[in-house]
Design a protein around this motif. Structure first.
Motif, PDB file in Angstrom:
ATOM      1  N   LYS A  15     -51.064  21.560  -8.604  1.00  0.00           N
ATOM      2  CA  LYS A  15     -52.374  21.127  -9.096  1.00  0.00           C
ATOM      3  C   LYS A  15     -52.407  20.812 -10.588  1.00  0.00           C
ATOM      4  O   LYS A  15     -52.903  19.781 -10.994  1.00  0.00           O
ATOM      5  CB  LYS A  15     -53.361  22.278  -8.873  1.00  0.00           C
ATOM      6  N   GLY A  34     -58.491  27.654 -14.328  1.00  0.00           N
ATOM      7  CA  GLY A  34     -57.692  28.860 -14.122  1.00  0.00           C
ATOM      8  C   GLY A  34     -57.309  29.487 -15.459  1.00  0.00           C
ATOM      9  O   GLY A  34     -57.294  30.708 -15.621  1.00  0.00           O
ATOM     10  N   TYR A  37     -60.146  31.702 -16.654  1.00  0.00           N
ATOM     11  CA  TYR A  37     -60.158  33.026 -16.007  1.00  0.00           C
ATOM     12  C   TYR A  37     -59.012  33.891 -16.535  1.00  0.00           C
ATOM     13  O   TYR A  37     -59.159  35.095 -16.747  1.00  0.00           O
ATOM     14  CB  TYR A  37     -60.081  32.887 -14.478  1.00  0.00           C
ATOM     15  N   ARG A  38     -57.877  33.262 -16.765  1.00  0.00           N
ATOM     16  CA  ARG A  38     -56.725  34.007 -17.293  1.00  0.00           C
ATOM     17  C   ARG A  38     -56.998  34.527 -18.714  1.00  0.00           C
ATOM     18  O   ARG A  38     -56.639  35.653 -19.051  1.00  0.00           O
ATOM     19  CB  ARG A  38     -55.479  33.108 -17.296  1.00  0.00           C
ATOM     20  N   SER A  99     -57.065  37.933 -10.427  1.00  0.00           N
ATOM     21  CA  SER A  99     -57.922  37.785  -9.238  1.00  0.00           C
ATOM     22  C   SER A  99     -59.053  38.799  -9.236  1.00  0.00           C
ATOM     23  O   SER A  99     -60.173  38.490  -8.815  1.00  0.00           O
ATOM     24  CB  SER A  99     -57.101  37.916  -7.953  1.00  0.00           C
ATOM     25  N   ARG A 184     -52.408  37.031  -4.288  1.00  0.00           N
ATOM     26  CA  ARG A 184     -53.457  36.356  -5.052  1.00  0.00           C
ATOM     27  C   ARG A 184     -54.283  35.437  -4.145  1.00  0.00           C
ATOM     28  O   ARG A 184     -55.509  35.397  -4.237  1.00  0.00           O
ATOM     29  CB  ARG A 184     -52.815  35.564  -6.191  1.00  0.00           C
ATOM     30  N   ASP A 188     -58.178  35.741  -3.556  1.00  0.00           N
ATOM     31  CA  ASP A 188     -59.024  34.602  -3.923  1.00  0.00           C
ATOM     32  C   ASP A 188     -59.781  34.050  -2.715  1.00  0.00           C
ATOM     33  O   ASP A 188     -60.875  33.505  -2.862  1.00  0.00           O
ATOM     34  CB  ASP A 188     -58.179  33.475  -4.549  1.00  0.00           C
ATOM     35  N   ARG A 191     -62.704  37.016  -1.508  1.00  0.00           N
ATOM     36  CA  ARG A 191     -63.741  37.595  -2.378  1.00  0.00           C
ATOM     37  C   ARG A 191     -65.106  37.079  -1.921  1.00  0.00           C
ATOM     38  O   ARG A 191     -65.218  36.021  -1.288  1.00  0.00           O
ATOM     39  CB  ARG A 191     -63.460  37.234  -3.842  1.00  0.00           C
TER      40      ARG A 191
HETATM   41  O1  C5P Z   1     -54.915  28.225 -11.307  1.00  0.00           O
HETATM   42  P1  C5P Z   1     -54.402  29.569 -11.765  1.00  0.00           P
HETATM   43  O2  C5P Z   1     -53.339  30.122 -10.876  1.00  0.00           O
HETATM   44  O3  C5P Z   1     -54.028  29.585 -13.199  1.00  0.00           O
HETATM   45  O4  C5P Z   1     -55.680  30.519 -11.628  1.00  0.00           O
HETATM   46  C1  C5P Z   1     -55.585  31.888 -11.917  1.00  0.00           C
HETATM   47  C2  C5P Z   1     -56.619  32.679 -11.126  1.00  0.00           C
HETATM   48  O5  C5P Z   1     -57.926  32.387 -11.616  1.00  0.00           O
HETATM   49  C3  C5P Z   1     -56.693  32.405  -9.630  1.00  0.00           C
HETATM   50  O6  C5P Z   1     -55.770  33.203  -8.906  1.00  0.00           O
HETATM   51  C4  C5P Z   1     -58.133  32.782  -9.297  1.00  0.00           C
HETATM   52  O7  C5P Z   1     -58.265  34.187  -9.115  1.00  0.00           O
HETATM   53  C5  C5P Z   1     -58.880  32.429 -10.567  1.00  0.00           C
HETATM   54  N1  C5P Z   1     -59.598  31.156 -10.519  1.00  0.00           N
HETATM   55  C6  C5P Z   1     -60.828  31.131  -9.904  1.00  0.00           C
HETATM   56  N2  C5P Z   1     -61.580  29.994  -9.931  1.00  0.00           N
HETATM   57  C7  C5P Z   1     -61.128  28.884 -10.534  1.00  0.00           C
HETATM   58  C8  C5P Z   1     -59.853  28.882 -11.152  1.00  0.00           C
HETATM   59  C9  C5P Z   1     -59.105  30.040 -11.114  1.00  0.00           C
HETATM   60  O8  C5P Z   1     -61.261  32.139  -9.345  1.00  0.00           O
HETATM   61  N3  C5P Z   1     -61.896  27.794 -10.578  1.00  0.00           N
END
Ligand code: C5P
Length: 225
Positions: A15, A34, A37-38, A99, A184, A188, A191
């Motif tokens: 992605k 993402g 969130y990180r 997560s 993960r 995800d 939830r």
């Molecule tokens: O895309 P990436 O693996 O960096 O995303 C990290 C985490 O952020 C995902 O595993 C998910 O828990 C969360 N996430 C989310 N909603 C988004 C993007 C990411 O919950 N729009």
């Protein structure tokens, strides 16, 4: 590219790479949700307050004000209180905690609001934006004119994660990466708030056996259709 391209799907589907390249090819902006969130998860880990959900929620929601996302696809960046945290947010500590942080409804609400502001700014600035995440087509921009949901088998996704880790100089062990990808995705997808799923009007693209160039060619065709 005009408006929003919503790119959703689980981890390891390619992605980020294709979203960023699509944006660059179309003169559009690029937002990696993402990473947001990180970065909040990093703020929680640094605070040492990840023990209870209410402390985690307080720290993460407060940290939204310290976040800065640069949406230029040729130099995307994520900063926390002015510090570039791009490499730290990709490490194992953040990856295993993200997560849980992103399952907290107040955290999602605060970030979705910020994401919509960034999206509006990008549309005013350059006309279009490619936004990648888990809930972009279902929650953040439900009226996006193009929604794509990338999938791939677990093994392929774990192999792509491993390759990424190696390239970034991080240790990569297939069994451990596969276990993390599974854990993960399970968290995800199950939830309560905005679980990962393809929006009903998303185009589902299975990327097993497709190279990044193949996927990009298909996306460019969709964007110019
Ligand atoms: O895309 P990436 O693996 O960096 O995303 C990290 C985490 O952020 C995902 O595993 C998910 O828990 C969360 N996430 C989310 N909603 C988004 C993007 C990411 O919950 N729009």
């Amino acid at each position: 590219l005009h408006g929003v391209v919503a790119m959703d799907g689980p981890s390891g589907t390619g992605k980020s790479t294709v979203s960023r390249r699509l944006a660059a090819a179309c003169g559009a902006a690029y937002l990696d949700t993402g990473a947001m969130y990180r970065a909040l998860t990093l703020a929680v880990l640094r605070s040492g307050l990840e023990g209870t959900e209410s402390d985690t929620e307080k720290v993460a929601v407060a940290a939204v004000a310290d976040l800065e996302s640069v949406t230029d696809p040729s130099a995307p960046a994520i900063r926390l209180s002015g510090e570039d945290v791009e490499s730290e947010i990709r490490g194992a500590a953040v990856t295993s905690a993200v997560s849980a942080v992103s399952a907290i409804p107040a955290v999602r609400a605060a970030l979705v609001e910020r994401q919509r502001v960034l999206i509006d700014e990008a549309i005013t600035g350059c006309g279009g934006i490619v936004v990648e995440g888990r809930d972009i087509g279902s929650v953040v921009v439900p009226d996006a004119p193009l929604k794509v949901y990338l999938t791939a088998s677990e093994d392929v996704r774990a192999a792509r994660r491993e390759a990424q880790d190696r390239k970034a100089g991080r240790a990569a062990d297939h069994a451990a990466v596969l276990a993390d990808v599974r854990r993960r995705d399970e968290l995800d997808s199950t939830r309560k708030t905005s679980p990962l799923h393809a929006a009903p009007d998303a185009l589902v693209l299975d990327t097993d056996g497709l190279s990044v160039d193949d996927v990009l060619t298909e996306l460019l065709r969709l964007v110019t259709d």
